[in-house]
Design a protein around this motif. Structure first.
Motif, mmCIF file in Angstrom:
data_model
loop_
_atom_site.group_PDB
_atom_site.id
_atom_site.type_symbol
_atom_site.label_atom_id
_atom_site.label_comp_id
_atom_site.label_asym_id
_atom_site.label_seq_id
_atom_site.Cartn_x
_atom_site.Cartn_y
_atom_site.Cartn_z
ATOM 1 N N LEU A 106 0.824 -1.212 0.000
ATOM 2 C CA LEU A 106 0.000 0.000 0.000
ATOM 3 C C LEU A 106 0.860 1.264 0.000
ATOM 4 C CD1 LEU A 106 -2.913 -0.854 2.468
ATOM 5 C CD2 LEU A 106 -3.059 -0.467 0.012
ATOM 6 N N LEU A 107 1.946 1.243 0.756
ATOM 7 C CA LEU A 107 2.827 2.411 0.781
ATOM 8 C C LEU A 107 3.501 2.636 -0.565
ATOM 9 C CD1 LEU A 107 4.415 2.139 4.331
ATOM 10 C CD2 LEU A 107 2.794 3.852 3.514
ATOM 11 N N ARG A 108 3.904 1.543 -1.226
ATOM 12 C CA ARG A 108 4.496 1.684 -2.561
ATOM 13 C C ARG A 108 3.480 2.251 -3.545
ATOM 14 N NH1 ARG A 108 7.134 -2.884 -0.947
ATOM 15 N NH2 ARG A 108 5.637 -4.310 -1.874
ATOM 16 N N GLN A 109 2.236 1.762 -3.479
ATOM 17 C CA GLN A 109 1.197 2.273 -4.367
ATOM 18 C C GLN A 109 0.926 3.749 -4.100
ATOM 19 O OE1 GLN A 109 -2.156 -0.268 -3.685
ATOM 20 N NE2 GLN A 109 -1.335 -1.955 -4.913
ATOM 21 N N ALA A 110 0.896 4.130 -2.825
ATOM 22 C CA ALA A 110 0.648 5.529 -2.478
ATOM 23 C C ALA A 110 1.801 6.411 -2.948
ATOM 24 C CB ALA A 110 0.453 5.668 -0.970
ATOM 25 N N LEU A 111 3.010 5.899 -2.834
ATOM 26 C CA LEU A 111 4.169 6.651 -3.292
ATOM 27 C C LEU A 111 4.122 6.849 -4.797
ATOM 28 C CD1 LEU A 111 6.971 7.886 -2.576
ATOM 29 C CD2 LEU A 111 7.929 5.644 -3.092
ATOM 30 N N LEU A 112 3.782 5.787 -5.530
ATOM 31 C CA LEU A 112 3.692 5.895 -6.981
ATOM 32 C C LEU A 112 2.539 6.799 -7.405
ATOM 33 C CD1 LEU A 112 4.433 2.214 -8.055
ATOM 34 C CD2 LEU A 112 5.936 4.197 -8.265
ATOM 35 N N ALA A 113 1.429 6.729 -6.690
ATOM 36 C CA ALA A 113 0.274 7.554 -7.039
ATOM 37 C C ALA A 113 0.531 9.026 -6.721
ATOM 38 C CB ALA A 113 -0.960 7.075 -6.290
ATOM 39 N N GLY A 114 1.358 9.278 -5.713
ATOM 40 C CA GLY A 114 1.631 10.646 -5.308
ATOM 41 C C GLY A 114 2.677 11.340 -6.145
ATOM 42 N N GLN A 115 3.390 10.604 -6.967
ATOM 43 C CA GLN A 115 4.426 11.216 -7.799
ATOM 44 C C GLN A 115 3.785 11.835 -9.032
ATOM 45 O OE1 GLN A 115 7.188 8.119 -8.685
ATOM 46 N NE2 GLN A 115 8.313 8.379 -6.783
ATOM 47 N N ALA A 116 4.087 13.093 -9.230
ATOM 48 C CA ALA A 116 3.564 13.783 -10.407
ATOM 49 C C ALA A 116 4.409 13.392 -11.610
ATOM 50 C CB ALA A 116 3.617 15.285 -10.197
ATOM 51 N N PRO A 117 3.786 13.278 -12.771
ATOM 52 C CA PRO A 117 4.581 12.965 -13.954
ATOM 53 C C PRO A 117 5.542 14.108 -14.253
ATOM 54 C CG PRO A 117 2.282 13.352 -14.540
ATOM 55 C CD PRO A 117 2.387 13.408 -13.055
ATOM 56 N N ASN A 118 6.748 13.762 -14.597
ATOM 57 C CA ASN A 118 7.727 14.802 -14.930
ATOM 58 C C ASN A 118 7.996 14.787 -16.428
ATOM 59 O OD1 ASN A 118 9.336 12.590 -15.347
ATOM 60 N ND2 ASN A 118 10.539 12.862 -13.487
ATOM 61 N N SER A 119 8.829 15.677 -16.847
ATOM 62 C CA SER A 119 9.071 15.791 -18.281
ATOM 63 C C SER A 119 10.272 14.961 -18.729
ATOM 64 C CB SER A 119 9.285 17.263 -18.639
ATOM 65 O OG SER A 119 10.419 17.754 -17.941
ATOM 66 N N SER A 120 10.651 13.967 -17.970
ATOM 67 C CA SER A 120 11.802 13.173 -18.352
ATOM 68 C C SER A 120 11.490 12.262 -19.540
ATOM 69 C CB SER A 120 12.285 12.323 -17.172
ATOM 70 O OG SER A 120 11.284 11.406 -16.818
ATOM 71 N N PHE A 121 10.222 11.965 -19.734
ATOM 72 C CA PHE A 121 9.839 11.128 -20.868
ATOM 73 C C PHE A 121 9.220 12.025 -21.931
ATOM 74 C CE2 PHE A 121 6.640 8.622 -23.173
ATOM 75 C CZ PHE A 121 7.484 7.687 -23.743
ATOM 76 N N LYS A 122 9.892 12.164 -22.994
ATOM 77 C CA LYS A 122 9.377 12.975 -24.095
ATOM 78 C C LYS A 122 9.257 12.057 -25.308
ATOM 79 C CE LYS A 122 11.568 17.080 -22.358
ATOM 80 N NZ LYS A 122 12.591 18.089 -22.525
ATOM 81 N N PRO A 123 8.024 11.801 -25.734
ATOM 82 C CA PRO A 123 7.856 10.908 -26.874
ATOM 83 C C PRO A 123 8.463 11.507 -28.139
ATOM 84 C CG PRO A 123 5.764 11.860 -26.225
ATOM 85 C CD PRO A 123 6.787 12.305 -25.218
#
Length: 130
Positions: A106-123
């Protein structure tokens, strides 16, 4: 609630490690055929560590269920049933391990859900597109 779960999980982990250490010491004293007094002291110290483990496991269970009502943690009633039917050691070893596992998920899921998408992935643009 996530920070509360992190604190409760930390307390549960600490008490669980102490319980496992005393449980191991109890087994070692029995295997090495130590004196009856030493074995009795080791059993008593291992038993003393069971109630805090059960209390913290119950607190983690309640917080996990508050965050996700479908969380597959084990509550107080099943722990008490396990303690009566088996021994306090099984309820002090198995149940907290399960609750630690589920709370970690649950903590891992909350951590992943709380992370905002960043611009490191640019298609990359497709060939021939404008």
């Amino acid at each position: 609630m996530v920070t509360k779960l992190q604190k409760q999980r930390k307390r549960l982990l600490q008490s669980y490690v102490i319980h496992v250490a005393w449980f191991t010491a109890m087994i070692v004293t029995a295997v090495t055929q130590a004196s009856k007094t030493t074995i009795a002291a080791a059993i008593l110290l291992a038993l003393v560590t069971v109630p805090p483990v059960i209390a913290y496991a119950t607190a983690v269970h309640r917080t996990c269920r508050f965050i996700d009502p479908r969380a597959k943690t084990i509550g107080l009633a099943p722990m008490l049933i396990m303690t009566v039917l088996f021994t306090p050691f099984e309820s002090g070893l198995v149940v907290p391990a399960k609750n630690l596992w589920v709370s970690g998920k649950l903590l891992r899921q909350a951590l992943l859900a709380g992370q905002a998408p960043n611009s490191s992935f640019k298609p990359k643009p497709l060939r021939g597109s404008a």
